[in-house]
Structures are given as structure tokens and as C-alpha cells.
Write an enzyme that holds these catalytic residues in place. Sequence first.
Site, mmCIF file in Angstrom:
data_model
loop_
_atom_site.group_PDB
_atom_site.id
_atom_site.type_symbol
_atom_site.label_atom_id
_atom_site.label_comp_id
_atom_site.label_asym_id
_atom_site.label_seq_id
_atom_site.Cartn_x
_atom_site.Cartn_y
_atom_site.Cartn_z
ATOM 1 N N HIS A 43 19.546 48.738 70.267
ATOM 2 C CA HIS A 43 19.985 50.055 70.734
ATOM 3 C C HIS A 43 20.868 50.643 69.632
ATOM 4 O O HIS A 43 22.058 50.363 69.548
ATOM 5 C CB HIS A 43 20.745 49.924 72.052
ATOM 6 N N ARG A 44 20.285 51.453 68.791
ATOM 7 C CA ARG A 44 20.922 51.863 67.538
ATOM 8 C C ARG A 44 21.745 53.137 67.673
ATOM 9 O O ARG A 44 21.981 53.838 66.688
ATOM 10 C CB ARG A 44 19.848 52.035 66.462
ATOM 11 N N TYR A 101 32.365 40.585 64.635
ATOM 12 C CA TYR A 101 33.116 39.463 64.042
ATOM 13 C C TYR A 101 32.327 38.921 62.857
ATOM 14 O O TYR A 101 31.128 38.675 62.957
ATOM 15 C CB TYR A 101 33.279 38.386 65.111
ATOM 16 N N LEU A 154 28.130 58.262 76.899
ATOM 17 C CA LEU A 154 27.603 57.939 78.221
ATOM 18 C C LEU A 154 26.092 58.097 78.292
ATOM 19 O O LEU A 154 25.412 57.291 78.943
ATOM 20 C CB LEU A 154 28.282 58.824 79.276
ATOM 21 N N HIS A 166 21.115 54.966 79.015
ATOM 22 C CA HIS A 166 19.784 54.554 78.546
ATOM 23 C C HIS A 166 19.742 53.036 78.352
ATOM 24 O O HIS A 166 18.769 52.377 78.747
ATOM 25 C CB HIS A 166 19.449 55.262 77.231
ATOM 26 N N ARG A 182 18.350 47.504 80.353
ATOM 27 C CA ARG A 182 18.887 46.140 80.396
ATOM 28 C C ARG A 182 19.379 45.708 81.769
ATOM 29 O O ARG A 182 19.575 44.514 81.997
ATOM 30 C CB ARG A 182 20.019 46.007 79.368
#
Length: 302
Positions: free
Chosen positions: A113-114, A121, A214, A219, A224
Site C-alpha cells: 500500500h504505497r 526500524y 483517511l 482503502h 486487509r
Amino acid sequence: MPLSPDQQAEIDAQRSAPAQTLRATVPGMEAHLYTAHPVLDHGFVRVIDYMGDDSAICQAARVSYGRGTKSVQNDEGLIRYLMRHWHSTPFEMCEIKLHVKLPVFVARQWIRHRTANVNEYSARYSILDREFYIPAPDALNAQSQVNNQGRGELLEGDEAARVLELLKADSTRAYDHYQDMISQENGQQGLARELARMNLPANIYTQWYWKVDLHNLLHFLRLRADAHAQYEIRVYADAMCKIVADWVPFAYKAFEDYRLGAVTMSSQMMDCLRRMLAGETVTEENCGMSKREWREFQGVLS
């Protein structure tokens, strides 16, 4: 333990020093700030910051109407209209920043999800903790026979025990070797961390800050939090759904009604439905769809 002692101390310090603000705040989200919601065996989701609320969505939508044309429609009704008709930019006025601890293989799904800002980390600079995702026995499934990317029946008995033992043993061995490679004891120079990390398994935990508006968050959740999504990412989406419901309750309710709880039909499916309503007997042989489409259509009807 999902949170390290240092992280818990940082959170406690932040919670003990609240700041006053003139911007819009949401009581439900204020309660979420600096609270880690456990996910899986070592993971968590926590809210770092947020901007906007349901009113911000309506404000953005109404500004495009021009002076003197402001709708008298209530905010909830307007938000439901925007969601129902797939308007997106008003929802982009709200943003959230999350701190997420998750297994690497889940992160690799998530990063597809770009449309978010991400800072992860770095195992080039820091040493990863000895924490691995080991599935609970009720999350060990065989390969699905009808879906190449899905799960089938639950593994049980000796086979389940054997798989769990392999997962634990391989994870431990890989981390032991990782530690041994970077060690500078006994006269060793120690392999560079950026190289040693390649030996670590995909079930080791990583962490990142993830900031998203949002519209793109919804989306993400539509895909998911769906029942067909992989369990390990779905539980993160479920935790985030609860947070969003406390943040923008009108928008989330509309999202539940028009996205999560809704279905999309192809033109062939709609044609079959019309024929059924007209009293015609529609079967797989005369529906004009593939076997998979027909199976999905039956799933929608049931």
C-alpha cells in the site's frame, strides 16, 4: 512483551505531560494516544498523532460548493453521501500516524500500500530483538485446495506439533547465527549488521511509523480487514478498525455500510440476478460466467 522497557517509559512520560491545543480533538482518539494495542504474540498498534475529525471531512466537502450554497444536510448524511458515491478528497483531510510492531513478512504485504509515509526500524544501524511470530495452534492451516493464496483445513496432532517445532527451532538457530556473525568477541571483527540481517527469518519482528490519510487508510482496511485477507495482517486491520471507529464514527459507520458490508457485482452477475428475480432458473451452465465467478456469485447470494 510487545513494548520494551524504554518504549514503555517513553509512553508513560508522554502521557504524564498532556499539551493544550486549539485544534480539533476527538475524545476517543485522545484515549488511544500513547496506548499500545497488542496484536499477535509480540506485535502492537498505537496512535502517535492524528489530525481532523468527521467535521473536517464535511468542511472540506462544503468548501467546493461556493459561498451561499452550503448544504443544510447534517454531517452524517453528507459523509454517507460522499462514501456512497466514492468521493475521496474530503476524506484525505484527516490523517493519522501509527507506530506498528509487526513480523517482517506482514510488513512486506503491508508496504504494497504505497500511499503512506513510512519510516522503518533499520537493521543496518541497530540489532533486531530476538522476537519471532510463532502461530497459535488454531492459526496453523494446510494449503487451500481451491485458492492458491489461501488456507485450508486446520493442521492437527503430530503434524501441527512438528510444524511448530520446526518454526521455533529454525527461528532460534537463525538468530543465534546472526548474533554470532556480528559478535566482536574472541578477536572477531564482526560482520556488518547490514549483511548479517540477511540471515534472519521473515517471522522476526520489525517496527515502523506509518502515516496515512483517511481515504487511503480506509482503502487499506477494505482489503486487509476482509475475511479473505491473510489472518496475520487482518488482525492488525481489525485493531485499526476499532481505532478509526473512535476517531471518525460517522465516516467509519458509512465505511462499514458501503465498503466492508457491501458487495460489488459484475454486469453478468447483475444480469443473472435480474433473471432470477424474473422467475428464470439460472445455473452455472447458463449463467455466462466462469466457474470461479459463479462460485463468488453464489457466495454473494448466500
